[in-house]
Scaffold this motif. Structure first.
Motif, PDB file in Angstrom:
ATOM      1  N   VAL A 129       8.151  -4.069  13.100  1.00 44.73           N
ATOM      2  CA  VAL A 129       6.902  -4.569  13.667  1.00 44.73           C
ATOM      3  C   VAL A 129       6.329  -5.635  12.727  1.00 44.73           C
ATOM      4  CG1 VAL A 129       4.612  -3.954  14.514  1.00 44.73           C
ATOM      5  CG2 VAL A 129       6.483  -2.288  14.648  1.00 44.73           C
ATOM      6  N   PRO A 130       6.159  -6.868  13.192  1.00 41.33           N
ATOM      7  CA  PRO A 130       5.609  -7.905  12.319  1.00 41.33           C
ATOM      8  C   PRO A 130       4.158  -7.589  11.945  1.00 41.33           C
ATOM      9  CG  PRO A 130       6.639  -8.864  14.278  1.00 41.33           C
ATOM     10  CD  PRO A 130       6.524  -7.406  14.519  1.00 41.33           C
ATOM     11  N   PRO A 131       3.748  -7.909  10.711  1.00 43.61           N
ATOM     12  CA  PRO A 131       2.341  -7.706  10.345  1.00 43.61           C
ATOM     13  C   PRO A 131       1.371  -8.353  11.332  1.00 43.61           C
ATOM     14  CG  PRO A 131       3.628  -8.169   8.378  1.00 43.61           C
ATOM     15  CD  PRO A 131       4.545  -8.357   9.546  1.00 43.61           C
ATOM     16  N   ALA A 132       1.737  -9.521  11.878  1.00 39.74           N
ATOM     17  CA  ALA A 132       0.842 -10.174  12.853  1.00 39.74           C
ATOM     18  C   ALA A 132       0.636  -9.299  14.082  1.00 39.74           C
ATOM     19  CB  ALA A 132       1.417 -11.531  13.256  1.00 39.74           C
ATOM     20  N   ARG A 133       1.676  -8.569  14.502  1.00 37.27           N
ATOM     21  CA  ARG A 133       1.541  -7.676  15.652  1.00 37.27           C
ATOM     22  C   ARG A 133       0.633  -6.492  15.316  1.00 37.27           C
ATOM     23  NH1 ARG A 133       0.503  -6.914  20.715  1.00 37.27           N
ATOM     24  NH2 ARG A 133       1.686  -5.246  21.739  1.00 37.27           N
ATOM     25  N   LEU A 134       0.729  -5.969  14.109  1.00 33.91           N
ATOM     26  CA  LEU A 134      -0.180  -4.890  13.709  1.00 33.91           C
ATOM     27  C   LEU A 134      -1.630  -5.346  13.771  1.00 33.91           C
ATOM     28  CD1 LEU A 134       1.474  -3.071  10.664  1.00 33.91           C
ATOM     29  CD2 LEU A 134       1.361  -2.334  13.050  1.00 33.91           C
ATOM     30  N   ARG A 135      -1.875  -6.580  13.371  1.00 35.08           N
ATOM     31  CA  ARG A 135      -3.248  -7.110  13.411  1.00 35.08           C
ATOM     32  C   ARG A 135      -3.755  -7.202  14.855  1.00 35.08           C
ATOM     33  NH1 ARG A 135      -6.833  -7.444  12.280  1.00 35.08           N
ATOM     34  NH2 ARG A 135      -7.659  -9.518  11.861  1.00 35.08           N
ATOM     35  N   GLU A 136      -2.861  -7.392  15.804  1.00 32.30           N
ATOM     36  CA  GLU A 136      -3.273  -7.411  17.208  1.00 32.30           C
ATOM     37  C   GLU A 136      -3.623  -6.014  17.711  1.00 32.30           C
ATOM     38  OE1 GLU A 136      -0.296 -11.147  18.411  1.00 32.30           O
ATOM     39  OE2 GLU A 136       0.032  -9.136  19.221  1.00 32.30           O
ATOM     40  N   LEU A 137      -2.946  -4.996  17.162  1.00 33.24           N
ATOM     41  CA  LEU A 137      -3.104  -3.631  17.662  1.00 33.24           C
ATOM     42  C   LEU A 137      -4.222  -2.855  16.981  1.00 33.24           C
ATOM     43  CD1 LEU A 137       0.664  -2.603  17.921  1.00 33.24           C
ATOM     44  CD2 LEU A 137      -0.834  -3.434  19.744  1.00 33.24           C
ATOM     45  N   TYR A 138      -4.633  -3.312  15.797  1.00 34.92           N
ATOM     46  CA  TYR A 138      -5.643  -2.594  15.019  1.00 34.92           C
ATOM     47  C   TYR A 138      -6.722  -3.568  14.554  1.00 34.92           C
ATOM     48  CZ  TYR A 138      -2.128   1.122  14.743  1.00 34.92           C
ATOM     49  OH  TYR A 138      -1.206   2.085  15.040  1.00 34.92           O
ATOM     50  N   HIS A 139      -7.925  -3.030  14.332  1.00 31.78           N
ATOM     51  CA  HIS A 139      -8.985  -3.867  13.761  1.00 31.78           C
ATOM     52  C   HIS A 139      -8.661  -4.248  12.319  1.00 31.78           C
ATOM     53  CE1 HIS A 139     -11.502  -1.740  16.938  1.00 31.78           C
ATOM     54  NE2 HIS A 139     -11.643  -3.024  17.227  1.00 31.78           N
ATOM     55  N   ALA A 140      -7.993  -3.339  11.590  1.00 33.38           N
ATOM     56  CA  ALA A 140      -7.678  -3.588  10.181  1.00 33.38           C
ATOM     57  C   ALA A 140      -6.363  -2.909   9.834  1.00 33.38           C
ATOM     58  CB  ALA A 140      -8.788  -3.068   9.277  1.00 33.38           C
ATOM     59  N   VAL A 141      -5.656  -3.501   8.893  1.00 35.68           N
ATOM     60  CA  VAL A 141      -4.400  -2.943   8.395  1.00 35.68           C
ATOM     61  C   VAL A 141      -4.487  -2.873   6.871  1.00 35.68           C
ATOM     62  CG1 VAL A 141      -1.887  -3.153   8.324  1.00 35.68           C
ATOM     63  CG2 VAL A 141      -3.156  -4.026  10.309  1.00 35.68           C
ATOM     64  N   VAL A 142      -4.182  -1.688   6.323  1.00 33.31           N
ATOM     65  CA  VAL A 142      -4.161  -1.505   4.870  1.00 33.31           C
ATOM     66  C   VAL A 142      -2.717  -1.248   4.452  1.00 33.31           C
ATOM     67  CG1 VAL A 142      -5.126  -0.289   2.888  1.00 33.31           C
ATOM     68  CG2 VAL A 142      -6.437  -0.422   5.027  1.00 33.31           C
ATOM     69  N   TYR A 143      -2.191  -2.101   3.594  1.00 29.77           N
ATOM     70  CA  TYR A 143      -0.812  -1.971   3.127  1.00 29.77           C
ATOM     71  C   TYR A 143      -0.790  -1.166   1.826  1.00 29.77           C
ATOM     72  CZ  TYR A 143       0.213  -5.445   6.649  1.00 29.77           C
ATOM     73  OH  TYR A 143       0.335  -6.097   7.845  1.00 29.77           O
ATOM     74  N   CYS A 144      -0.105  -0.031   1.868  1.00 30.30           N
ATOM     75  CA  CYS A 144       0.027   0.857   0.709  1.00 30.30           C
ATOM     76  C   CYS A 144       1.513   1.101   0.470  1.00 30.30           C
ATOM     77  CB  CYS A 144      -0.707   2.173   0.965  1.00 30.30           C
ATOM     78  SG  CYS A 144      -2.440   2.002   1.429  1.00 30.30           S
ATOM     79  N   VAL A 145       2.248   0.015   0.284  1.00 30.46           N
ATOM     80  CA  VAL A 145       3.712   0.086   0.293  1.00 30.46           C
ATOM     81  C   VAL A 145       4.323   0.256  -1.097  1.00 30.46           C
ATOM     82  CG1 VAL A 145       3.975  -1.164   2.451  1.00 30.46           C
ATOM     83  CG2 VAL A 145       3.795  -2.457   0.339  1.00 30.46           C
ATOM     84  N   GLY A 146       3.497   0.414  -2.124  1.00 29.84           N
ATOM     85  CA  GLY A 146       4.024   0.728  -3.440  1.00 29.84           C
ATOM     86  C   GLY A 146       4.780  -0.414  -4.086  1.00 29.84           C
ATOM     87  N   ALA A 147       5.584  -0.045  -5.087  1.00 25.46           N
ATOM     88  CA  ALA A 147       6.444  -0.999  -5.794  1.00 25.46           C
ATOM     89  C   ALA A 147       7.873  -0.573  -5.509  1.00 25.46           C
ATOM     90  CB  ALA A 147       6.150  -0.988  -7.290  1.00 25.46           C
ATOM     91  N   ALA A 148       8.528  -1.289  -4.619  1.00 23.41           N
ATOM     92  CA  ALA A 148       9.736  -0.773  -3.968  1.00 23.41           C
ATOM     93  C   ALA A 148      11.030  -1.017  -4.722  1.00 23.41           C
ATOM     94  CB  ALA A 148       9.845  -1.377  -2.564  1.00 23.41           C
ATOM     95  N   THR A 149      10.998  -1.707  -5.842  1.00 19.69           N
ATOM     96  CA  THR A 149      12.249  -1.940  -6.566  1.00 19.69           C
ATOM     97  C   THR A 149      12.012  -1.708  -8.051  1.00 19.69           C
ATOM     98  OG1 THR A 149      14.099  -3.481  -6.832  1.00 19.69           O
ATOM     99  CG2 THR A 149      11.891  -4.417  -6.986  1.00 19.69           C
TER     100      THR A 149
END
Length: 447
Positions: A82-102
């Motif tokens: 799901v592209p971040p832009a699509r999440l912005r369409e579906l929600y008023h706000a998006v909070v990314y808590c994706v950590g440090a992945a490498t």
């Protein structure tokens, strides 16, 4: 009514959801995770024999079971998802808590040799992360080298020295348990480039090394004494002074007759991994010395330590998420009090919390205050964010795009399957180790 997507269900994501429902009586929160299982590093990063820390899952569970919080697992955000832009369409706000992945790399010759791994890869294997593969970490290994002197380095060192009898009661996947039971590792070297007073482990974790059955611990007294604060720790902070006191207790000979020996080494900087028979066979280190400014400098003297398994544990690093700005120097998303910045300006409705916000620092509890700061910013912005109408229930829209999330009942089905697996093996709960098994269990909600 404010609708928020939180991307990531580890501690920072759960604490963000918790702050939102505590501070706004009407907000609805969807917690999305690319894995079908919640809890992030609490499930897949905490060592299986650390049951007290793993019990934090019970606190995170209470958040995800809140009536205004919905868990949606197996939802990939970004490329092939799901592209971040699509999440912005579906929600008023998006909070990314994706950590440090490498993980951070050593950047030295030979690092790509077979038998050279990040500690993260080793942890993922014995924690049953579905992306991990059994690559034969321990096959033919008698001597291992762990580069780093933090808590993760202590964890992997301890796992290399643990016996099957001690690990069988944990939720470790059965394949990893079997491999560790058959391990022939007898020598484990944990090596730091600076002195013992500057090591980053905590005293509780350090002391555990001295309690392992059939395992001795040695510290080279002359080497450790190159650190002036090892000889006289009076000026150290209490945590570092306690570490030094524990290490000083290991400067004598290890107890005789033990099967395994852990050697803690200091003032050695890796400069090359050496090949033996087509795989790593040793590490060449340069001796360092204190530079008087809190760092170290090379001395031009070298030492080789044998090891057919090398695990680097020198820190984590965030990775870019497609559609979000990223600062490669810090490995974080630029932000202002949690508000994502694009070109120096606030991006409405986009936020960050956790390691992707501040870098891989602090302990699990640090995520509480970090999340609260971000949520405070988000709720200040809510009046303008909620002026925008949403297209309906985001879950319906995601399913229409072909996304089939694992909801909370699916996760509960995974838990039941892991309990059944453990029972068949004569153990307690045993984690399912791969995507196929996890998703099959999740779809069997009536099982």
């Amino acid at each position: 009514m404010l609708r928020v997507a939180v991307v990531g269900s580890g501690p920072s994501g759960c604490y963000t959801a918790q702050s939102l429902v505590q501070l706004d009586p009407q907000v609805r929160v969807d917690v999305l995770d690319r894995l079908p299982c919640p809890y992030g590093l609490v499930r897949y990063g905490v060592a299986p024999d650390h049951e007290k820390i793993k019990s934090l899952q019970n606190n995170l569970r209470a958040v995800l079971e809140h009536e205004r919080v919905r868990f949606l697992g197996a939802v990939r955000v970004g490329p092939d998802g799901v592209p971040p832009a699509r999440l912005r369409e579906l929600y008023h706000a998006v909070v990314y808590c994706v950590g440090a992945a490498t993980d951070r790399r050593l950047g030295i010759p030979g690092e790509e040799l077979p038998g050279s791994w990040s500690a993260t890869e080793f942890v993922s294997w014995y924690s049953a992360h579905p992306d991990a593969a059994d690559t034969g970490f321990l096959r033919g290994v008698r001597s291992a080298v762990v580069v780093g002197v933090g808590n993760v380095a202590v964890d992997v060192t301890r796992m290399l020295a643990r016996g099957a009898g001690e690990l069988s009661p944990t939720d470790m996947p059965h394949g990893a348990l079997t491999a560790l039971a058959a391990s022939e590792v007898t020598d484990i070297h944990m090596v730091g480039r600076r002195g013992p007073s500057q090591a980053r482990f905590t005293t509780k974790e350090l002391r555990e090394l001295g309690t392992l059955p059939d395992t001795g611990v040695e510290v080279d007294a002359a080497e450790a004494a190159l650190d002036p604060e090892f000889t006289d720790p009076a000026g150290l902070s209490p945590p570092r002074r306690r570490n030094v006191e524990v290490l000083r207790g290991w400067t004598g000979p290890a107890r005789p007759g033990v099967r395994r020996l852990i050697r803690l080494r200091f003032f050695l900087r890796p400069v090359e991994l050496l090949a033996r028979d087509g795989r790593v066979g040793a590490v060449r280190f340069e001796r360092t010395a204190p530079d008087g400014r809190g760092g170290v400098t090379g001395t031009g003297r070298f030492e080789v330590i044998e090891g057919r398994l090398v695990l680097r544990s020198v820190g984590y690093r965030g990775v870019p998420l497609e559609g979000l700005p990223f600062d490669p120097a810090t490995g974080t998303v630029p932000h202002l009090a949690g508000r994502v910045l694009r070109g120096g300006a606030v991006a409405p409705g986009e936020y960050v919390a956790g390691w992707i916000k501040r870098g891989p620092t602090g302990v699990i509890g640090t995520n509480r205050s970090c999340a609260k700061e971000t949520v405070t910013s988000l709720l200040e912005d809510a009046p303008s964010l909620t002026r925008r109408d949403l297209p309906g229930d985001p879950l319906t829209a995601l399913r229409a795009q072909g996304v089939d999330p694992v909801a909370w009942p699916g996760w509960q089905a995974i838990e039941r399957a892991e309990a059944r697996l453990g029972a068949t093996l004569g153990r307690g709960v045993v984690k399912l180790p791969d995507w196929e098994a996890l998703l099959a269990a999740a779809r069997d909600e009536g099982g």
